[in-house]
Motif scaffolding. Sequence first.
Motif, PDB file in Angstrom:
ATOM      1  N   VAL A  42     -31.535  -2.639  -1.629  1.00 59.34           N
ATOM      2  CA  VAL A  42     -31.089  -3.866  -0.975  1.00 59.34           C
ATOM      3  C   VAL A  42     -32.284  -4.746  -0.632  1.00 59.34           C
ATOM      4  N   ARG A  43     -33.360  -4.150  -0.154  1.00 60.73           N
ATOM      5  CA  ARG A  43     -34.558  -4.931   0.171  1.00 60.73           C
ATOM      6  C   ARG A  43     -35.199  -5.521  -1.086  1.00 60.73           C
ATOM      7  N   ALA A  44     -35.049  -4.831  -2.211  1.00 59.26           N
ATOM      8  CA  ALA A  44     -35.677  -5.290  -3.460  1.00 59.26           C
ATOM      9  C   ALA A  44     -34.877  -6.369  -4.174  1.00 59.26           C
ATOM     10  N   LEU A  45     -33.636  -6.616  -3.751  1.00 60.90           N
ATOM     11  CA  LEU A  45     -32.794  -7.605  -4.421  1.00 60.90           C
ATOM     12  C   LEU A  45     -33.178  -9.024  -4.034  1.00 60.90           C
ATOM     13  N   ALA A  46     -33.014  -9.940  -4.968  1.00 62.98           N
ATOM     14  CA  ALA A  46     -33.090 -11.369  -4.679  1.00 62.98           C
ATOM     15  C   ALA A  46     -31.797 -11.798  -3.996  1.00 62.98           C
ATOM     16  N   ASP A  47     -31.812 -12.958  -3.342  1.00 65.95           N
ATOM     17  CA  ASP A  47     -30.571 -13.517  -2.801  1.00 65.95           C
ATOM     18  C   ASP A  47     -29.545 -13.635  -3.918  1.00 65.95           C
ATOM     19  N   ASP A  48     -28.291 -13.327  -3.599  1.00 67.90           N
ATOM     20  CA  ASP A  48     -27.186 -13.326  -4.566  1.00 67.90           C
ATOM     21  C   ASP A  48     -27.321 -12.216  -5.607  1.00 67.90           C
ATOM     22  N   GLY A  49     -28.194 -11.241  -5.341  1.00 72.21           N
ATOM     23  CA  GLY A  49     -28.395 -10.153  -6.289  1.00 72.21           C
ATOM     24  C   GLY A  49     -27.277  -9.130  -6.247  1.00 72.21           C
ATOM     25  N   ARG A  50     -27.286  -8.264  -7.267  1.00 71.20           N
ATOM     26  CA  ARG A  50     -26.254  -7.226  -7.392  1.00 71.20           C
ATOM     27  C   ARG A  50     -26.899  -5.850  -7.517  1.00 71.20           C
ATOM     28  N   LEU A  51     -26.327  -4.892  -6.827  1.00 70.81           N
ATOM     29  CA  LEU A  51     -26.689  -3.479  -6.962  1.00 70.81           C
ATOM     30  C   LEU A  51     -25.497  -2.756  -7.561  1.00 70.81           C
ATOM     31  N   VAL A  52     -25.717  -2.116  -8.711  1.00 65.97           N
ATOM     32  CA  VAL A  52     -24.658  -1.364  -9.378  1.00 65.97           C
ATOM     33  C   VAL A  52     -25.040   0.114  -9.348  1.00 65.97           C
ATOM     34  N   GLN A  53     -24.204   0.928  -8.714  1.00 61.50           N
ATOM     35  CA  GLN A  53     -24.463   2.354  -8.531  1.00 61.50           C
ATOM     36  C   GLN A  53     -23.658   3.144  -9.553  1.00 61.50           C
ATOM     37  N   ILE A  54     -24.327   4.027 -10.314  1.00 68.13           N
ATOM     38  CA  ILE A  54     -23.602   4.809 -11.316  1.00 68.13           C
ATOM     39  C   ILE A  54     -23.734   6.310 -11.125  1.00 68.13           C
ATOM     40  N   ALA A  55     -24.581   6.745 -10.181  1.00 62.83           N
ATOM     41  CA  ALA A  55     -24.716   8.180  -9.897  1.00 62.83           C
ATOM     42  C   ALA A  55     -25.454   8.328  -8.570  1.00 62.83           C
ATOM     43  N   PHE A  56     -25.511   9.573  -8.072  1.00 60.22           N
ATOM     44  CA  PHE A  56     -26.128   9.838  -6.779  1.00 60.22           C
ATOM     45  C   PHE A  56     -26.978  11.103  -6.843  1.00 60.22           C
ATOM     46  N   LEU A  57     -28.023  11.080  -7.684  1.00 61.25           N
ATOM     47  CA  LEU A  57     -28.881  12.255  -7.801  1.00 61.25           C
ATOM     48  C   LEU A  57     -29.571  12.564  -6.482  1.00 61.25           C
ATOM     49  N   GLY A  58     -29.771  11.541  -5.638  1.00 54.74           N
ATOM     50  CA  GLY A  58     -30.392  11.737  -4.330  1.00 54.74           C
ATOM     51  C   GLY A  58     -29.402  11.808  -3.191  1.00 54.74           C
ATOM     52  N   GLY A  59     -28.100  11.853  -3.506  1.00 52.58           N
ATOM     53  CA  GLY A  59     -27.073  11.949  -2.482  1.00 52.58           C
ATOM     54  C   GLY A  59     -26.289  10.654  -2.345  1.00 52.58           C
ATOM     55  N   PRO A  60     -25.009  10.747  -1.922  1.00 53.88           N
ATOM     56  CA  PRO A  60     -24.136   9.578  -1.860  1.00 53.88           C
ATOM     57  C   PRO A  60     -24.140   8.839  -0.526  1.00 53.88           C
ATOM     58  N   LYS A  61     -24.946   9.274   0.440  1.00 52.93           N
ATOM     59  CA  LYS A  61     -24.891   8.678   1.762  1.00 52.93           C
ATOM     60  C   LYS A  61     -26.217   8.031   2.128  1.00 52.93           C
ATOM     61  N   ALA A  62     -26.118   6.912   2.862  1.00 51.19           N
ATOM     62  CA  ALA A  62     -27.313   6.205   3.324  1.00 51.19           C
ATOM     63  C   ALA A  62     -26.937   5.338   4.516  1.00 51.19           C
ATOM     64  N   GLU A  63     -27.926   5.055   5.352  1.00 49.91           N
ATOM     65  CA  GLU A  63     -27.728   4.100   6.445  1.00 49.91           C
ATOM     66  C   GLU A  63     -28.193   2.734   5.956  1.00 49.91           C
ATOM     67  N   LEU A  64     -27.345   1.725   6.146  1.00 42.86           N
ATOM     68  CA  LEU A  64     -27.609   0.421   5.549  1.00 42.86           C
ATOM     69  C   LEU A  64     -27.275  -0.692   6.541  1.00 42.86           C
ATOM     70  N   ASN A  65     -28.160  -1.681   6.626  1.00 41.46           N
ATOM     71  CA  ASN A  65     -27.944  -2.856   7.449  1.00 41.46           C
ATOM     72  C   ASN A  65     -27.143  -3.874   6.640  1.00 41.46           C
ATOM     73  N   PHE A  66     -25.851  -3.952   6.894  1.00 42.25           N
ATOM     74  CA  PHE A  66     -24.998  -4.835   6.107  1.00 42.25           C
ATOM     75  C   PHE A  66     -25.174  -6.309   6.468  1.00 42.25           C
ATOM     76  N   ALA A  67     -25.902  -6.584   7.520  1.00 41.38           N
ATOM     77  CA  ALA A  67     -26.206  -7.988   7.818  1.00 41.38           C
ATOM     78  C   ALA A  67     -26.976  -8.616   6.667  1.00 41.38           C
ATOM     79  N   GLN A  68     -27.853  -7.829   6.044  1.00 40.04           N
ATOM     80  CA  GLN A  68     -28.603  -8.326   4.887  1.00 40.04           C
ATOM     81  C   GLN A  68     -27.681  -8.646   3.720  1.00 40.04           C
ATOM     82  N   VAL A  69     -26.665  -7.838   3.549  1.00 36.50           N
ATOM     83  CA  VAL A  69     -25.700  -8.066   2.479  1.00 36.50           C
ATOM     84  C   VAL A  69     -24.987  -9.404   2.703  1.00 36.50           C
ATOM     85  N   MET A  70     -24.613  -9.665   3.950  1.00 36.53           N
ATOM     86  CA  MET A  70     -23.887 -10.896   4.267  1.00 36.53           C
ATOM     87  C   MET A  70     -24.788 -12.127   4.184  1.00 36.53           C
ATOM     88  N   VAL A  71     -25.924 -12.064   4.845  1.00 37.69           N
ATOM     89  CA  VAL A  71     -26.791 -13.237   4.933  1.00 37.69           C
ATOM     90  C   VAL A  71     -27.331 -13.628   3.563  1.00 37.69           C
TER      91      VAL A  71
END
Length: 327
Positions: free
Chosen positions: A226-255
């Motif tokens: 999320v930090r590495a994305l440009a504004d209006d960027g997209r993250l597409v997840q296709i697997a979870f070799l490191g695990g499916p859970k994470a703590e995420l600040n969704f304010a960044q997603v919105m703003v």
Amino acid sequence: MSEQMQAIEIKTPGGPEALTMTQRPVPQVRPGEVLIRVAYAGVNRPDVMQRQGNYAPPPDASDLPGLEASGEIVALGDGVTQWAIGDKVCALLPGGGYAEYVRTPAAHCLPIPEGLSMAEAACLPENYFTVWTNVFMRGALEAGKRFLVHGGSSGIGTTAIQLAHVMGARVFATAGSAEKCAKCEELGAERAINYRDEDFVEILKAEGGANLILDMVGGDYIPRNVRALADDGRLVQIAFLGGPKAELNFAQVMVRRLTITGSTLRPQSDLAKAGIAEALRAKVWPLLDAGRVGVVMDSEFALADASKAHARMESSEHIGKIVLKVA
């Protein structure tokens, strides 16, 4: 044609040694399906997960591992008109590829591209179906956009780099060794990032951020993506070799108007997979025929040595695809 075939089964979940040779009845072709005499079968991470007991096949699929294969059509189900007995194809499978014969919907088969061997063709379906849907359909990658793919030296990664590059995107990739990074750049990445001693977040931010990230790691990579994305960027997840859970600040997603999405291929409907096959045949197979994209093969094992193939994959030392020689 014999009524019995050799196949690799998973008797009980476990390590690579859980893969054992067995005899099974040759599958009976159903309406809309073809029966393929398998030449080569591709080895994929979902096969490993199934062997470990972490990825059950769909209810109507074979319990045998194997999600892609190349070979010769030897029987046609009712209603199949686009293929003939004797046609050489590669195919996406619901399961059952680690065997001498496998059945699959006829609409999930594609011709062998010009100049590719049967072994190379067996490497195509799982990776190209996955990359096309997630990078270009779901991820909407366009020429000139900045694209980051994690696991750049994997089968998915080497495919994504080539397709994104030939489509005109600026490609970045992560990998875990100098050799793997060099391969990524040889395939078309303008910058390969050794994740062991470099920070992909800082590198992408210095370039203006990634417009699209294709990730198979998950876990603590998710907030970093999320930090590495440009504004209006997209993250597409296709697997979870490191695990499916994470703590995420969704304010960044919105703003920053980010999109987080993902998909898995195997549970999708036969109709959806047929649509992907049509798109690949129209838009990607001409690139394969012309040699503008291709296959990176790591190694080949005999069907009886499927356990060694899985051990090779789990070592993470491979670059590109691993296949089983069946015929």
